[in-house]
Design a protein around this motif. Structure first.
Motif, mmCIF file in Angstrom:
data_model
loop_
_atom_site.group_PDB
_atom_site.id
_atom_site.type_symbol
_atom_site.label_atom_id
_atom_site.label_comp_id
_atom_site.label_asym_id
_atom_site.label_seq_id
_atom_site.Cartn_x
_atom_site.Cartn_y
_atom_site.Cartn_z
ATOM 1 N N SER A 174 0.968 -1.065 -0.169
ATOM 2 C CA SER A 174 -0.033 0.233 -0.052
ATOM 3 C C SER A 174 0.919 1.132 -0.160
ATOM 4 O O SER A 174 1.943 1.356 0.764
ATOM 5 C CB SER A 174 -1.137 -0.019 1.338
ATOM 6 O OG SER A 174 -1.404 1.115 1.297
ATOM 7 N N LEU A 175 0.406 2.236 -0.775
ATOM 8 C CA LEU A 175 1.349 3.517 -0.762
ATOM 9 C C LEU A 175 0.976 4.410 0.227
ATOM 10 O O LEU A 175 1.559 5.203 0.567
ATOM 11 C CB LEU A 175 0.806 4.367 -2.176
ATOM 12 C CG LEU A 175 1.549 3.409 -3.576
ATOM 13 C CD1 LEU A 175 1.004 4.255 -4.612
ATOM 14 C CD2 LEU A 175 2.707 3.527 -3.506
ATOM 15 N N ARG A 176 -0.314 4.044 1.007
ATOM 16 C CA ARG A 176 -1.131 5.092 1.900
ATOM 17 C C ARG A 176 -0.517 5.014 3.355
ATOM 18 O O ARG A 176 -0.210 5.720 4.055
ATOM 19 C CB ARG A 176 -2.564 5.053 1.678
ATOM 20 C CG ARG A 176 -2.888 5.548 0.286
ATOM 21 C CD ARG A 176 -4.488 5.754 0.142
ATOM 22 N NE ARG A 176 -4.431 6.316 -1.043
ATOM 23 C CZ ARG A 176 -4.867 5.629 -2.100
ATOM 24 N NH1 ARG A 176 -4.647 4.603 -2.120
ATOM 25 N NH2 ARG A 176 -4.741 6.514 -3.121
ATOM 26 N N ALA A 177 -0.441 3.404 3.652
ATOM 27 C CA ALA A 177 -0.015 3.290 5.157
ATOM 28 C C ALA A 177 0.648 1.948 5.041
ATOM 29 O O ALA A 177 0.395 1.090 4.449
ATOM 30 C CB ALA A 177 -1.205 3.361 6.075
ATOM 31 N N THR A 178 1.327 1.850 6.079
ATOM 32 C CA THR A 178 1.928 0.327 6.494
ATOM 33 C C THR A 178 1.060 -0.505 7.223
ATOM 34 O O THR A 178 0.029 0.051 7.773
ATOM 35 C CB THR A 178 3.351 0.571 7.526
ATOM 36 O OG1 THR A 178 2.527 1.025 8.818
ATOM 37 C CG2 THR A 178 4.281 1.388 6.893
ATOM 38 N N PRO A 179 1.242 -1.674 6.925
ATOM 39 C CA PRO A 179 0.307 -2.885 7.492
ATOM 40 C C PRO A 179 0.101 -2.644 9.067
ATOM 41 O O PRO A 179 -0.819 -2.696 9.412
ATOM 42 C CB PRO A 179 0.989 -4.102 7.406
ATOM 43 C CG PRO A 179 1.817 -4.133 5.945
ATOM 44 C CD PRO A 179 2.273 -2.646 6.127
ATOM 45 N N GLY A 180 1.420 -2.198 9.783
ATOM 46 C CA GLY A 180 1.222 -1.891 11.296
ATOM 47 C C GLY A 180 0.309 -0.946 11.601
ATOM 48 O O GLY A 180 -0.371 -0.892 12.555
ATOM 49 N N TYR A 181 0.451 0.268 10.732
ATOM 50 C CA TYR A 181 -0.386 1.344 11.183
ATOM 51 C C TYR A 181 -1.832 0.866 10.897
ATOM 52 O O TYR A 181 -2.872 1.482 11.781
ATOM 53 C CB TYR A 181 0.068 2.710 9.976
ATOM 54 C CG TYR A 181 -0.865 3.754 10.273
ATOM 55 C CD1 TYR A 181 -0.460 4.854 11.174
ATOM 56 C CD2 TYR A 181 -1.960 4.035 9.344
ATOM 57 C CE1 TYR A 181 -1.190 5.950 10.995
ATOM 58 C CE2 TYR A 181 -2.592 5.152 9.513
ATOM 59 C CZ TYR A 181 -2.400 6.258 10.530
ATOM 60 O OH TYR A 181 -3.312 7.170 10.576
ATOM 61 N N LYS A 182 -2.080 0.432 9.848
ATOM 62 C CA LYS A 182 -3.576 0.213 9.503
ATOM 63 C C LYS A 182 -4.073 -0.657 10.783
ATOM 64 O O LYS A 182 -5.319 -0.438 10.983
ATOM 65 C CB LYS A 182 -3.550 -0.720 8.063
ATOM 66 C CG LYS A 182 -3.421 0.326 6.880
ATOM 67 C CD LYS A 182 -3.588 -0.637 5.594
ATOM 68 C CE LYS A 182 -3.268 0.228 4.409
ATOM 69 N NZ LYS A 182 -4.293 0.012 3.636
ATOM 70 N N LYS A 183 -3.146 -1.888 11.147
ATOM 71 C CA LYS A 183 -3.710 -2.582 12.089
ATOM 72 C C LYS A 183 -4.079 -1.966 13.504
ATOM 73 O O LYS A 183 -5.106 -2.087 14.042
ATOM 74 C CB LYS A 183 -2.882 -3.883 12.294
ATOM 75 C CG LYS A 183 -2.999 -4.825 11.241
ATOM 76 C CD LYS A 183 -1.780 -6.039 11.138
ATOM 77 C CE LYS A 183 -2.033 -6.850 12.272
ATOM 78 N NZ LYS A 183 -0.866 -8.195 12.288
ATOM 79 N N GLU A 184 -3.166 -1.070 13.802
ATOM 80 C CA GLU A 184 -3.365 -0.288 14.987
ATOM 81 C C GLU A 184 -4.510 0.638 14.900
ATOM 82 O O GLU A 184 -5.169 0.812 15.691
ATOM 83 C CB GLU A 184 -2.257 0.585 15.111
ATOM 84 C CG GLU A 184 -1.738 1.135 16.625
ATOM 85 C CD GLU A 184 -1.759 0.343 17.627
ATOM 86 O OE1 GLU A 184 -1.107 -0.777 17.535
ATOM 87 O OE2 GLU A 184 -2.288 0.756 18.787
ATOM 88 N N MET A 185 -4.565 1.422 13.785
ATOM 89 C CA MET A 185 -5.646 2.425 13.450
ATOM 90 C C MET A 185 -6.973 1.855 13.462
ATOM 91 O O MET A 185 -7.854 2.550 13.996
ATOM 92 C CB MET A 185 -5.270 3.189 12.368
ATOM 93 C CG MET A 185 -5.664 4.482 12.476
ATOM 94 S SD MET A 185 -5.616 5.483 13.843
ATOM 95 C CE MET A 185 -3.926 5.891 13.579
ATOM 96 N N VAL A 186 -7.222 0.444 13.019
ATOM 97 C CA VAL A 186 -8.604 0.140 13.021
ATOM 98 C C VAL A 186 -9.238 0.107 14.662
ATOM 99 O O VAL A 186 -10.232 0.416 14.817
ATOM 100 C CB VAL A 186 -8.951 -1.189 12.346
ATOM 101 C CG1 VAL A 186 -8.955 -0.905 10.712
ATOM 102 C CG2 VAL A 186 -8.026 -2.147 12.888
ATOM 103 N N GLY A 187 -8.398 -0.325 15.329
ATOM 104 C CA GLY A 187 -8.754 -0.221 16.711
ATOM 105 C C GLY A 187 -8.943 0.967 17.366
ATOM 106 O O GLY A 187 -9.796 1.244 18.066
ATOM 107 N N VAL A 188 -7.987 2.097 17.268
ATOM 108 C CA VAL A 188 -8.210 3.356 17.444
ATOM 109 C C VAL A 188 -9.469 3.731 16.966
ATOM 110 O O VAL A 188 -10.164 4.545 17.986
ATOM 111 C CB VAL A 188 -6.973 3.934 17.186
ATOM 112 C CG1 VAL A 188 -7.088 5.709 17.442
ATOM 113 C CG2 VAL A 188 -5.791 3.646 17.755
ATOM 114 N N LEU A 189 -9.754 3.574 15.774
ATOM 115 C CA LEU A 189 -10.915 4.433 15.074
ATOM 116 C C LEU A 189 -12.179 3.770 15.731
ATOM 117 O O LEU A 189 -13.403 4.383 15.879
ATOM 118 C CB LEU A 189 -10.893 4.301 13.671
ATOM 119 C CG LEU A 189 -9.756 5.051 12.777
ATOM 120 C CD1 LEU A 189 -9.913 4.901 11.347
ATOM 121 C CD2 LEU A 189 -10.129 6.513 13.175
ATOM 122 N N THR A 190 -12.284 2.462 15.870
ATOM 123 C CA THR A 190 -13.477 1.654 16.385
ATOM 124 C C THR A 190 -13.776 2.096 17.853
ATOM 125 O O THR A 190 -14.743 2.535 18.195
ATOM 126 C CB THR A 190 -13.292 0.195 16.463
ATOM 127 O OG1 THR A 190 -12.935 -0.223 15.022
ATOM 128 C CG2 THR A 190 -14.485 -0.422 16.853
#
Ligand SMILES: Cc1cc2nc3c(=O)[nH]c(=O)nc-3n(C[C@H](O)[C@H](O)[C@H](O)COP(=O)(O)OP(=O)(O)OC[C@H]3O[C@@H](n4cnc5c(N)ncnc54)[C@H](O)[C@@H]3O)c2cc1C
Length: 286
Positions: free
Chosen positions: A260-276
Motif C-alpha cells: 500500500s502506498l498510503r500506510a504500512t500494515p502496522g499502522y492500519k492494524k493499530e488504527m482500526v482499533g483506535v478508530l473503532t
C-alpha cells in the motif's frame, strides 16, 4: 490519450441490457470518475461504452417496505441531500462528506463506487456494516445478493458479463440505533482513505441487549466485518479493559497488503482499533 470507442446513451433498460449482452468488452459508464481515469491511463480500452445515466430504474432513493432502496446512479451529493440518509443512516453521510471534493461527489455514483470494488472505497465499510444487498439485472433476469458476497477481491465483483447493478437496498435499523464512519488519510485534503471503519450500535442505551456491528476498510482485499469483535462486545458494559481486548482482537488475522502506498500494515492494524474505539465513544455517549 483516449482510444476511439462507440458511445451509446440508452434511456431504456431492455435496450441497455441488449447492448451489454452483445459485446464482451463493453464498459458501463455512470459518473465516469473511475472509468474515464482508467481509459485515459490506457489500463482499459473498451471498444463500446454504454452510458446509463438515462435509466430511470437506477435513480432515486425511496423506501420499499422496510428497506431503503438507493438507485445505483445515486451520487454522493444526492446522499448528502437525502433526508432519509441523514435520519436513518448517518454513517453514509459521514462517508459522503469526506469523499473526494464537491465536483467529484456531484458525478461519482454509489453504484460506481461499489462496482469499482476498491478495498478502501468510501461506501465499502458503511454498506458492509448496514448489511446492504445489491440488485443486479441482466437479460436472463434479476438477482439479489449480500454486498459481502458481491465483492470478491480488489476490483473484482460477482457481476456477470452483461449485468448491471440497478439498486442497493439497506434494511431499516431498529429505532434508536446509532452509526458513524471514520477514516484516516495521508492528508487533510482530497485523498483516498488509508484505513476506515464503520460502526452501528443497536440498542445503545441497553447494554444487555446491545448489538455492535463493526466493518473495516482498506485492511483486506474487500471491506470486511469484524465478527469476533462484534461477539466480544455484544451485551457487554464497555470498560477500558474490554476496549483494550477489542483493540487486540480486531488485529487478529488481519494482514493488510505490504505494498500500500498510503500506510504500512502496522499502522492500519493499530488504527482500526483506535478508530473503532473513537466511534464507540461517540455513539455510546450519543
Ligand atoms: C479526483 C478523484 C477523487 C476521488 N476520491 C475518492 C474518495 O475520496 N473516495 C472514494 O471511495 N473514491 C474516490 N474516487 C473514486 C471514484 O470517484 C468513486 O469510486 C466513484 O464512486 C465511482 O463512481 P462513478 O459513477 O464515477 O463510476 P464510473 O467511473 O462510471 O464506473 C466505475 C466502474 O463501475 C462500473 N459501473 C458503474 N456503474 C455501474 C452499474 N450501475 N452497473 C454495473 N457496472 C457499473 C463501470 O463500468 C466501471 O468499471 C475519486 C476519484 C477521483 C477522480
Amino acid at each position: 490519450m483516449l482510444r476511439p470507442f462507440d458511445y451509446f446513451h440508452p434511456n431504456d433498460m431492455a435496450e441497455t441490457l441488449t447492448l451489454l449482452d452483445q459485446e464482451d468488452e463493453t464498459s458501463v459508464l455512470a459518473g465516469g470518475t473511475d472509468l474515464l481515469v482508467k481509459m485515459r491511463r490506457g489500463s482499459i480500452r473498451p471498444p463500446v461504452v454504454v452510458d446509463i445515466k438515462g435509466l430511470e430504474e437506477c435513480q432515486g432513493i425511496r423506501w420499499e417496505g422496510d428497506r431503503l432502496s438507493l438507485g445505483s446512479l445515486t451520487t454522493f451529493n444526492d446522499l448528502l441531500r437525502s433526508q432519509e440518509a441523514h435520519k436513518h443512516f448517518p454513517l453514509l453521510i459521514d462517508a459522503a462528506r469526506v469523499m473526494g471534493c464537491y465536483e467529484v461527489r456531484e458525478r461519482a455514483t454509489l453504484g460506481g463506487n461499489v462496482v469499482n470494488a476498491s478495498p478502501g472505497a468510501e461506501s465499502g465499510s458503511p454498506l458492509a456494516v448496514l448489511e446492504a444487498q445489491v440488485v443486479l439485472k441482466g437479460r436472463r433476469g434479476e438477482r439479489q445478493m449480500s454486498i459481502g458476497h458481491f465483492w470478491q477481491g480488489v476490483g473484482k465483483t460477482d457481476l456477470a458479463p452483461g449485468e448491471l447493478l440497478v439498486r442497493i437496498v439497506i434494511p431499516r435499523l431498529p429505532e434508536g440505533s446509532r452509526s458513524t464512519y471514520l477514516r484516516r488519510s495521508r492528508v487533510q485534503g482530497m485523498d483516498l482513505a488509508s484505513v476506515n471503519v464503520a460502526v452501528v450500535v443497536i440498542n445503545p442505551r441497553l447494554p444487555e441487549s446491545r448489538e455492535i456491528r463493526v466493518a473495516l476498510g482498506a485492511v483486506a482485499p474487500t471491506p470486511i466485518r469484524a465478527r469476533e469483535v462484534e461477539t466480544l462486545l455484544r451485551g457487554q458494559e464497555i470498560t477500558s479493559s474490554l476496549l483494550s481486548q477489542m483493540r487486540d482482537k480486531i488485529q487478529e488475522g488481519l494482514a493488510p497488503r505490504t505494498t500500500s502506498l498510503r500506510a504500512t500494515p502496522g499502522y492500519k492494524k493499530e488504527m482500526v482499533g483506535v478508530l473503532t474505539e473513537m466511534a464507540l465513544e461517540v455513539l455510546l455517549k450519543g
